[in-house]
Scaffold this motif. Structure first.
Motif, PDB file in Angstrom:
ATOM      1  N   HIS A  19       0.836  -1.211   0.000  1.00 47.54           N
ATOM      2  CA  HIS A  19       0.000   0.000   0.000  1.00 47.54           C
ATOM      3  C   HIS A  19       0.865   1.253   0.000  1.00 47.54           C
ATOM      4  O   HIS A  19       0.597   2.196  -0.748  1.00 47.54           O
ATOM      5  N   HIS A  21       0.772   4.059  -2.920  1.00 45.15           N
ATOM      6  CA  HIS A  21       0.343   5.441  -2.692  1.00 45.15           C
ATOM      7  C   HIS A  21       1.486   6.426  -2.934  1.00 45.15           C
ATOM      8  O   HIS A  21       1.250   7.533  -3.424  1.00 45.15           O
ATOM      9  N   GLU A  23      -5.545   6.449   5.739  1.00 38.42           N
ATOM     10  CA  GLU A  23      -5.824   5.687   4.508  1.00 38.42           C
ATOM     11  C   GLU A  23      -5.885   4.191   4.811  1.00 38.42           C
ATOM     12  O   GLU A  23      -6.781   3.486   4.356  1.00 38.42           O
ATOM     13  N   HIS A  69      -8.836   1.005   4.800  1.00 38.95           N
ATOM     14  CA  HIS A  69      -8.676  -0.348   4.262  1.00 38.95           C
ATOM     15  C   HIS A  69      -8.820  -1.417   5.342  1.00 38.95           C
ATOM     16  O   HIS A  69      -8.656  -2.604   5.054  1.00 38.95           O
TER      17      HIS A  69
HETATM   18 ZN   LIG Z   1      -4.595   2.327  -0.156  1.00 38.17          ZN
END
Ligand SMILES: [Zn+2]
Length: 105
Positions: free
Chosen positions: A17, A21, A35, A39
Motif C-alpha cells: 500500500h 500510494h 488511509e 482499508h
Molecule cells: Zn490504499
C-alpha cells in the motif's frame, strides 16, 4: 503464534500500500494511517513509521521535511527502485488474487 503470522502478512500488504500510494503522489505518516484505516488496518505511528524508515533505507522511498502549520512533516516519494519493485509486485499480486479469490486471469 498465529497472530504473529497474520501480523507479518498484514505488514507485507501495508508495504505494498505504501509503495502504491507513494507512486501516486507524495505521502506522509498520519495521512497513511488514515488511509490504511479505511482499508481496515489499525496501525499506530510506532508501527508505521519504522516501515517508512525501512522502505527509505532500502532505497524504495525518499523523504523530505516540510514545515506545515509550524510543524515539520516528512513527505515520502517513491524512487525509481521503488517503481521497479512495484512493477515486479503487480503480476505477483494479480496472480495471487486470481488464485486465492478463484478468478480467472
Ligand atoms: Zn490504499
Amino acid at each position: 503464534m498465529t497472530s504473529d503470522i497474520f501480523r507479518d502478512i498484514f505488514l507485507a500488504f501495508v508495504r505494498v500500500h505504501l509503495l502504491y500510494h507513494a507512486a501516486e503522489g507524495r505521502i506522509y505518516g498520519l495521512e497513511m494511517i488514515e488511509e490504511l484505516r479505511r482499508h481496515g488496518y489499525e496501525l499506530s505511528p510506532g508501527t508505521l513509521y519504522p516501515i517508512f524508515h525501512e522502505l527509505e533505507a532500502a532505497g524504495l522511498l525518499t523523504s523530505e521535511p516540510e514545515t506545515v502549520s509550524g510543524k515539520v512533516r516528512k513527505y515520502y516519494r517513491i524512487t525509481e527502485a521503488g517503481r521497479e519493485a512495484l512493477s515486479q509486485l503487480r503480476p505477483k499480486i494479480r496472480e495471487l488474487v486470481a488464485e486465492v479469490l478463484g478468478q480467472e486471469g
